[in-house]
Design a protein around this motif. Structure first.
Motif, PDB file in Angstrom:
ATOM      1  N   LEU A 132      12.717  49.690   4.538  1.00  0.00           N
ATOM      2  CA  LEU A 132      11.691  48.643   4.428  1.00  0.00           C
ATOM      3  C   LEU A 132      10.678  48.732   5.562  1.00  0.00           C
ATOM      4  N   SER A 133      11.078  49.345   6.678  1.00  0.00           N
ATOM      5  CA  SER A 133      10.176  49.485   7.825  1.00  0.00           C
ATOM      6  C   SER A 133       9.347  50.765   7.746  1.00  0.00           C
ATOM      7  N   GLU A 134       9.479  51.488   6.642  1.00  0.00           N
ATOM      8  CA  GLU A 134       8.831  52.795   6.534  1.00  0.00           C
ATOM      9  C   GLU A 134       7.941  52.920   5.310  1.00  0.00           C
ATOM     10  N   GLU A 135       7.691  51.800   4.625  1.00  0.00           N
ATOM     11  CA  GLU A 135       6.884  51.850   3.410  1.00  0.00           C
ATOM     12  C   GLU A 135       6.001  50.615   3.324  1.00  0.00           C
ATOM     13  N   PRO A 136       4.954  50.659   2.493  1.00  0.00           N
ATOM     14  CA  PRO A 136       4.057  49.502   2.377  1.00  0.00           C
ATOM     15  C   PRO A 136       4.806  48.244   1.934  1.00  0.00           C
ATOM     16  N   ALA A 137       4.284  47.094   2.333  1.00  0.00           N
ATOM     17  CA  ALA A 137       4.921  45.818   2.000  1.00  0.00           C
ATOM     18  C   ALA A 137       4.795  45.525   0.515  1.00  0.00           C
ATOM     19  N   SER A 138       5.900  45.152  -0.088  1.00  0.00           N
ATOM     20  CA  SER A 138       5.875  44.755  -1.501  1.00  0.00           C
ATOM     21  C   SER A 138       5.760  43.244  -1.645  1.00  0.00           C
ATOM     22  N   ASP A 139       6.197  42.500  -0.616  1.00  0.00           N
ATOM     23  CA  ASP A 139       5.998  41.055  -0.589  1.00  0.00           C
ATOM     24  C   ASP A 139       6.300  40.525   0.811  1.00  0.00           C
ATOM     25  N   HIS A 140       6.285  39.199   0.954  1.00  0.00           N
ATOM     26  CA  HIS A 140       6.407  38.544   2.259  1.00  0.00           C
ATOM     27  C   HIS A 140       7.822  38.537   2.820  1.00  0.00           C
ATOM     28  N   ASP A 141       8.803  38.943   2.047  1.00  0.00           N
ATOM     29  CA  ASP A 141      10.210  38.723   2.412  1.00  0.00           C
ATOM     30  C   ASP A 141      10.718  39.611   3.540  1.00  0.00           C
ATOM     31  N   LEU A 142       9.865  40.433   4.116  1.00  0.00           N
ATOM     32  CA  LEU A 142      10.290  41.286   5.225  1.00  0.00           C
ATOM     33  C   LEU A 142      10.922  40.493   6.362  1.00  0.00           C
ATOM     34  N   GLY A 143      10.432  39.276   6.583  1.00  0.00           N
ATOM     35  CA  GLY A 143      11.008  38.452   7.639  1.00  0.00           C
ATOM     36  C   GLY A 143      12.461  38.122   7.352  1.00  0.00           C
ATOM     37  N   PHE A 144      12.733  37.631   6.146  1.00  0.00           N
ATOM     38  CA  PHE A 144      14.114  37.345   5.749  1.00  0.00           C
ATOM     39  C   PHE A 144      14.968  38.604   5.866  1.00  0.00           C
ATOM     40  N   GLN A 145      14.438  39.699   5.355  1.00  0.00           N
ATOM     41  CA  GLN A 145      15.225  40.921   5.267  1.00  0.00           C
ATOM     42  C   GLN A 145      15.489  41.548   6.634  1.00  0.00           C
ATOM     43  N   ILE A 146      14.440  41.707   7.417  1.00  0.00           N
ATOM     44  CA  ILE A 146      14.557  42.448   8.676  1.00  0.00           C
ATOM     45  C   ILE A 146      14.981  41.573   9.845  1.00  0.00           C
TER      46      ILE A 146
ATOM     47  N   THR B   5      34.633  34.994 -10.100  1.00  0.00           N
ATOM     48  CA  THR B   5      35.110  35.400  -8.772  1.00  0.00           C
ATOM     49  C   THR B   5      34.440  36.698  -8.326  1.00  0.00           C
ATOM     50  N   ASN B   6      33.502  37.176  -9.134  1.00  0.00           N
ATOM     51  CA  ASN B   6      32.890  38.479  -8.881  1.00  0.00           C
ATOM     52  C   ASN B   6      31.505  38.343  -8.256  1.00  0.00           C
ATOM     53  N   TRP B   7      31.304  39.062  -7.166  1.00  0.00           N
ATOM     54  CA  TRP B   7      29.988  39.110  -6.534  1.00  0.00           C
ATOM     55  C   TRP B   7      29.004  39.883  -7.419  1.00  0.00           C
ATOM     56  N   ARG B   8      27.776  39.415  -7.435  1.00  0.00           N
ATOM     57  CA  ARG B   8      26.685  40.239  -7.961  1.00  0.00           C
ATOM     58  C   ARG B   8      26.084  40.960  -6.768  1.00  0.00           C
ATOM     59  N   PHE B   9      26.037  42.291  -6.848  1.00  0.00           N
ATOM     60  CA  PHE B   9      25.552  43.097  -5.740  1.00  0.00           C
ATOM     61  C   PHE B   9      24.095  43.497  -5.962  1.00  0.00           C
ATOM     62  N   VAL B  10      23.355  43.638  -4.861  1.00  0.00           N
ATOM     63  CA  VAL B  10      21.954  44.051  -4.921  1.00  0.00           C
ATOM     64  C   VAL B  10      21.726  45.171  -3.910  1.00  0.00           C
ATOM     65  N   ASN B  11      20.575  45.827  -4.016  1.00  0.00           N
ATOM     66  CA  ASN B  11      20.260  46.863  -3.038  1.00  0.00           C
ATOM     67  C   ASN B  11      19.344  46.308  -1.951  1.00  0.00           C
ATOM     68  N   PHE B  12      18.911  47.162  -1.045  1.00  0.00           N
ATOM     69  CA  PHE B  12      18.176  46.709   0.134  1.00  0.00           C
ATOM     70  C   PHE B  12      16.818  46.110  -0.191  1.00  0.00           C
ATOM     71  N   ARG B  13      16.286  46.364  -1.380  1.00  0.00           N
ATOM     72  CA  ARG B  13      14.974  45.827  -1.726  1.00  0.00           C
ATOM     73  C   ARG B  13      15.021  44.358  -2.141  1.00  0.00           C
ATOM     74  N   ASP B  14      16.182  43.864  -2.483  1.00  0.00           N
ATOM     75  CA  ASP B  14      16.295  42.462  -2.891  1.00  0.00           C
ATOM     76  C   ASP B  14      15.910  41.544  -1.730  1.00  0.00           C
ATOM     77  N   TRP B  15      15.236  40.441  -2.043  1.00  0.00           N
ATOM     78  CA  TRP B  15      14.736  39.573  -0.959  1.00  0.00           C
ATOM     79  C   TRP B  15      15.860  38.970  -0.129  1.00  0.00           C
ATOM     80  N   THR B  16      17.077  38.933  -0.679  1.00  0.00           N
ATOM     81  CA  THR B  16      18.210  38.342   0.041  1.00  0.00           C
ATOM     82  C   THR B  16      19.006  39.366   0.851  1.00  0.00           C
ATOM     83  N   SER B  17      18.560  40.603   0.906  1.00  0.00           N
ATOM     84  CA  SER B  17      19.383  41.682   1.464  1.00  0.00           C
ATOM     85  C   SER B  17      19.711  41.520   2.945  1.00  0.00           C
ATOM     86  N   GLY B  18      18.916  40.755   3.682  1.00  0.00           N
ATOM     87  CA  GLY B  18      19.168  40.592   5.112  1.00  0.00           C
ATOM     88  C   GLY B  18      20.196  39.533   5.459  1.00  0.00           C
TER      89      GLY B  18
END
Length: 394
Positions: A102-116, A57-70
């Motif tokens: 994420l809008s202020e640093e170099p891209a680490s992968d393609h997931d910016l679309g999902f995130q932003i 019943t417990n969520w696994r939490f991630v930070n803003f860098r995770d590809w699912t953050s958006g």
């Protein structure tokens, strides 16, 4: 004859009303579950709920860098759009702003679309906040730095170049093109549109087998742009139809037609949709990979179903053939009805919206789990269906 016609019209009206009730009930349920989740996030926490594993019943939490953050803030924005609850708007803004770096640093992968775009993109659509627009435009420019003109696609995973032996592009990347299309229409460079179109055309040429099923990953020679091989990373095998990957393709090419009106994208979207639909089980919720030999004892993937439902609703509005229009629309609605049943809604089992998604089966993670992107695309599809019903569509 007059009586028969009147009866048919009456039945259609009743059906439309019932469908709208089902949509509203499903959205009300989604609001309830989302409010439950908000109560479980620690005060002053920067954590974003990603998944709840089976029998937990417990969520696994991630930070803003995770590809699912958006997806979590995106879900909040959609539900705010649904009920206009100011508390949801405040939380949607709060969680979206966590992704600002994420809008202020170099891209680490393609997931910016999902995130932003799922977060700030939905936020801007609903509020027209100029701060959001700035963040989206900056992110589009950053995503474009991963484009390799020799290959004609965006590099998906810079960190995996050595592993795969070259420039890698995954089918998931098709969704992120929407960020580039939007940017060009809203003050960004025309170059962003051109990159998105070329990426889609290169993917259409190299990412699919003769039966229109998709490879997960295509590897290219970084210097010459030549295709080296098609492989999988999250599917059952290199030559199998990984369910969510095929769903990304349906959604991505439908979106490309919506943005460009180029007929080849519409034709291709139908081909990748038709092979997916043809191979679905009776309840229309795919197994995680259509070629897993353990079927029918393999796990399902509600996330792939939700992505596909959202895509098919759009596709139904673009195709010219009336029969196909109705077929895509009906399939989308039937998928959403199944996802809205007690077989897939979490009910009192956890605070997510849906059960039975599969994240990374080969890695043994998020198997038969609740996952935030399943919830996001489910709510998105419900909002589309609600809009279509209100406009008097099928």
């Amino acid at each position: 004859m007059k009586y028969t016609t009147t009866l048919i019209i009456s039945c259609l009206i009743i059906y439309a009303v019932n469908a709208q009730v089902f949509v509203n009930q499903s959205l009300d349920y989604s609001v309830k579950k989302t409010e439950e989740t908000l109560q479980l996030i620690p005060d002053k926490s920067k954590n974003i709920p990603r998944n709840i594993n089976t029998n937990s019943t417990n969520w696994r939490f991630v930070n803003f860098r995770d590809w699912t953050s958006g997806f979590w803030p995106g879900t909040l924005w959609y539900l705010y759009e649904y009920n206009n609850d100011a508390k949801l708007k405040t939380k949607a803004d709060e969680f979206s702003r966590l992704l600002t770096p994420l809008s202020e640093e170099p891209a680490s992968d393609h997931d910016l679309g999902f995130q932003i775009f799922c977060s700030f993109g939905n936020g801007y659509r609903l509020t027209k906040n100029p701060e959001y627009k700035t963040i989206i435009l900056k992110s589009a420019d950053i995503l474009a730095t991963l484009y390799n003109p020799k290959v004609g696609t965006i590099l998906s995973w810079p960190r995996e170049i050595k592993k795969f032996g070259g420039h890698n592009t995954i089918i998931d990347n098709m969704i992120n093109l929407e960020l580039l299309f939007w940017a060009t229409k809203n003050g960004g460079s025309k170059k962003l549109y051109d990159i998105a179109v070329q990426h889609a055309k290169t993917t259409m040429k190299n990412h699919f087998r003769p039966d229109f099923t998709s490879y997960h990953v295509v590897v290219y020679d970084t210097l010459t742009g030549k295709k080296i091989k098609g492989v999988t990373h999250q599917g059952y095998a290199d030559n199998s139809m990984w369910a969510r990957g095929q769903a990304w393709a349906i959604y991505g090419f439908t979106m490309c037609y919506k943005e460009t009106k180029q007929p080849e994208f519409l034709e291709f979207a139908q081909k990748v949709a038709d092979v997916y639909i043809k191979n679905l089980p009776k309840d229309l919720i795919p197994y995680w990979d259509f070629n897993d030999p353990k079927i029918p004892n393999a796990p399902r993937d509600a996330s792939a179903a939700a992505v596909t439902a959202s895509a098919l609703l759009d596709l139904s509005t673009f195709v010219k053939d009336k029969t196909k229009q109705q077929d895509y629309f009906t399939k989308a609605q039937q998928i959403l009805e199944e996802l809205s049943s007690n077989r897939y809604q979490s009910g009192d089992r956890n605070s997510a919206i849906l059960l039975h998604s599969t994240g990374h089966h080969p890695n043994g993670t998020e198997i038969d789990a609740s996952i935030n992107y399943a919830d996001y695309y489910y709510v998105e599809a419900l909002m589309k269906l609600k809009s279509f019903k209100k406009a008097g569509n099928p």
